[in-house]
Design a protein around this motif. Structure first.
Motif: not given
Length: 201
Positions: A44-45, A66-67, A114-116, A158-162
């Protein structure tokens, strides 16, 4: 037990370890009895695109992997991790402090990652209070929670990544549409060329 980096002590609690992320000296505090990050966080990163000066939020940040990775891999201005489990949030805070990263809490974000939890709450769940069960199952946070709050916290455009599991892709697409988050790019991750995908971003 404690680690040392550039003259700064890493505060480690019993059972914790300091792992080298193999990225410009970054290290991460982890506890194998709780939940250690997996390859999905690294995928994801690498998938996320953050422009210079942008602010990013990671929902369900766990130990902050991730951050912390994005702070080195991108030119984003600020990275915030949000975690519902107090012990994991504290571990992430200590990793951020140890790596000399800044803690900042803006109200809106250009990017959300998010990696939920992948599994529905009662699917194979044994101990709902266990940190690993909470990370893997929708015990404290559901897909709806993540999408609803992402819609609320994202800036215009804005952008959302999952990253998630393909078996829930239809549900994910329907719910993203409901929360007005339009999918633009999809990437499947295959363990082998002739096998079914195991993850989707």
């Amino acid at each position: 037990m404690s680690g040392q980096k550039k003259g700064k002590e890493a505060v480690l609690f019993p059972g914790e370890r300091l792992d080298d992320l193999q990225l410009n000296g970054l290290e991460l505090i982890q506890d194998p009895k709780k939940f250690c990050f997996g390859v999905d966080a690294v995928f994801l990163s690498d998938f996320v695109k953050i422009k210079a000066g942008e602010r990013a939020l990671d929902l369900g940040t766990g130990n902050g992997i991730i951050p912390i990775l994005l702070s080195e891999k991108t030119q984003g201005r600020h990275f915030t991790g949000l975690e519902i489990q107090p012990e994991m949030a504290e571990m992430a805070r200590r990793s951020v402090d140890y790596n000399g990263l800044e803690i900042f809490k803006p109200a809106f974000f250009d990017v959300i990652t998010t990696n939920p939890p992948y599994m529905i709450a009662d699917h194979g769940l044994r101990n709902p209070a266990d940190a690993k069960a909470i990370a893997r199952h929708e015990v404290l946070c559901s897909l709806d929670d993540i999408l609803r709050e992402s819609m609320r916290l994202l800036q215009d455009k804005g952008r959302f990544y999952m990253i998630h599991r393909p078996f829930r892709l239809t549900e994910i697409m329907i719910k993203m549409n409901y929360y007005k988050i339009e999918p633009k790019r999809i990437q499947f991750i295959y363990p082998y060329l002739n096998k079914e995908p195991t993850m989707v971003m």
